[in-house]
Design a protein around this motif. Structure first.
Motif, short mmCIF file in Angstrom:
data_model
loop_
_atom_site.label_atom_id
_atom_site.label_comp_id
_atom_site.label_asym_id
_atom_site.label_seq_id
_atom_site.Cartn_x
_atom_site.Cartn_y
_atom_site.Cartn_z
N THR A 64 0.83 -1.21 0.00
CA THR A 64 0.00 0.00 0.00
C THR A 64 0.86 1.25 0.00
OG1 THR A 64 -1.78 -1.15 1.18
CG2 THR A 64 -1.78 1.26 1.28
N TRP A 123 0.60 3.96 -3.03
CA TRP A 123 0.16 5.32 -2.74
C TRP A 123 1.27 6.33 -2.98
CZ3 TRP A 123 -4.22 2.98 -2.30
CH2 TRP A 123 -5.39 3.74 -2.21
N TYR A 142 -8.37 -1.47 -5.67
CA TYR A 142 -7.36 -1.55 -4.61
C TYR A 142 -7.92 -1.04 -3.29
CZ TYR A 142 -2.89 -1.84 -2.33
OH TYR A 142 -1.88 -2.20 -1.48
N TRP A 143 -8.55 0.12 -3.31
CA TRP A 143 -9.03 0.70 -2.06
C TRP A 143 -10.13 -0.15 -1.42
CZ3 TRP A 143 -7.86 3.36 1.86
CH2 TRP A 143 -8.83 3.86 2.72
N ALA A 168 -8.54 -3.32 -0.06
CA ALA A 168 -7.69 -3.01 1.10
C ALA A 168 -8.54 -2.71 2.32
CB ALA A 168 -6.78 -1.83 0.77
#
Length: 402
Positions: A216, A220, A312-313, A316
């Motif tokens: 992550t 990011w 992804y978010w 996650a």
């Protein structure tokens, strides 16, 4: 009280809250760096502001989450942070020099960290056994983002960019007022359930968390740099403010089907494989920014926002929530947001310093390479990702490891 029991009286409150949250964000985060540039700041100074805000948010995010778990007053904390965040934004047009911009940005980051941490944590708590439907409610944010980014650039060309802050404040004030209408969560504040340093240590020792957080961080770092400087890159290619807004809204438009069906995608693929495909999407997206011949092509490139950011978010968020102890859900969300903020700090140091020296395309190529590094790390380490036994309250299926 569960969201399902409350739904008969106000079924769209989460949808509305996400709409306002991202409508305001669409204004602020799309045009803020352009505002700083027009105010006479250099790319290095803009990078320092991004870095400093990230440092503040790195510490603030986990603290807000822990405070929420400790007090059980997530709704009140969120409403206060939203109102304070909007009010502080009104100070930006009064700033005349870099130190003033920097100070405002740091205070702004404290309260923005609370919003990022507490909103999703509250949503998952309220959704309870229906949390796999998170994407359907978060879709309100997509429509909110589209509503402002698609139109606000045209408005700013007529009235000036300094109006972004009063408009932002007005939306945030409404957001804070509606937040007070959220139902109470299931969080318990009994002494036996209060989080301690020991339980926090248990959370940090969860198998696979190191791989997850490191991946992550890298993703990011790359995406923060790519998105933060995209408006400046496009303006350097001759784009208008309205085109910058259209490019930003394109990302939200193309994410709609992925947000709507993210629950089904995760049940089909499993969370590890969903994360893997999302990283592939980031690699393609960031690299393609380096080869677009005209700024209009960025509209098509931002079409990859659904397969990159959304998948992804959402995956996650589900992984984070499933692996956290019941009385540390908000704290776990704070740690995830802190990781993202630390990545933003590293990204600001990297992109802010190199952008003026090397130019846009070399920096974006470097960011694409960081995404490749994240893919290698995740591919080699994702077998350590461990999920709790599947229960009725946690319906996300486990797929075979990628």
């Amino acid at each position: 009280m569960s969201l399902s029991r409350r739904s008969s009286s106000n079924p769209n409150i989460l949808f509305a809250l996400y709409f306002l949250m991202f409508a305001a964000g669409g204004i602020y985060f799309t045009f803020f760096l352009i505002f700083l540039r027009q105010s006479g700041l250099t790319s290095a100074q803009i990078g320092v502001i991004n870095m400093s805000g990230g440092v503040v948010a790195f510490f603030a995010s986990t603290l807000w989450g822990y405070l929420s778990d400790r007090t059980g007053k997530a709704r009140q904390l969120l409403a206060f942070a939203i109102a304070a965040n909007g009010a502080i934004a009104l100070l930006y047009p009064q700033a005349k020099a870099f130190p003033a911009f920097l100070a405002i940005a740091c205070v702004f980051a404290i309260f923005n960290a609370a919003i990022m941490t507490l909103m999703d944590s509250l949503a998952l708590n309220l959704l309870s056994e229906r949390r796999h439907e998170y994407g359907k409610y978060r879709l309100g944010g997509t429509f909110g983002y589209i509503s402002t980014t698609l139109t606000i650039g045209f408005l700013f060309e007529r009235i000036g960019l300094h109006w972004m802050f009063p408009i932002y404040f007005s939306i945030m004030l409404l957001y804070a007022l509606i937040t007070t209408r959220l139902p109470k969560t299931n969080a318990s504040t009994s002494r036996s359930s209060l989080p301690s340093l020991k339980t926090l240590g248990t959370l940090l020792r969860q198998p696979g968390w190191g791989v997850f957080l490191a991946t992550t961080f890298l993703i990011w770092l790359a995406s923060s740099g790519a998105i933060s400087f995209l408006g400046i890159k496009l303006k350097g290619m001759g784009a208008s403010d309205s085109l910058v807004g259209v490019v930003a809204s394109a990302a939200a438009i193309f994410e709609i089907p992925f947000m709507l069906y993210s629950g089904q995608i995760m049940r089909k693929l499993g969370i590890p494989r969903t994360l893997w495909f999302a990283i592939i999407g980031y690699i393609a997206r960031v690299f393609l920014y380096t080869v677009i011949p005209t700024p209009e092509w960025a509209i098509a490139v931002n079409g990859l926002n659904g397969v990159s950011y959304v998948l992804y978010w959402n995956a996650a968020l589900q992984f984070n929530n499933q692996n956290a102890p019941e009385n540390l859900k908000a704290t776990a969300q704070g740690i995830l947001v802190s990781t993202m903020n630390l990545a933003s700090v590293a990204s600001a140091l990297l992109t802010g310093g190199l952008y003026d020296a090397l130019g846009a395309n070399p920096v974006y190529s470097l960011l694409a390479g960081i995404c490749v590094l994240a893919l290698i790390l995740f591919t080699l380490g994702n077998r350590r990702l461990v999920f709790p036994p599947k229960t009725e309250a946690e319906p996300l299926a486990q797929a075979d490891r990628t």
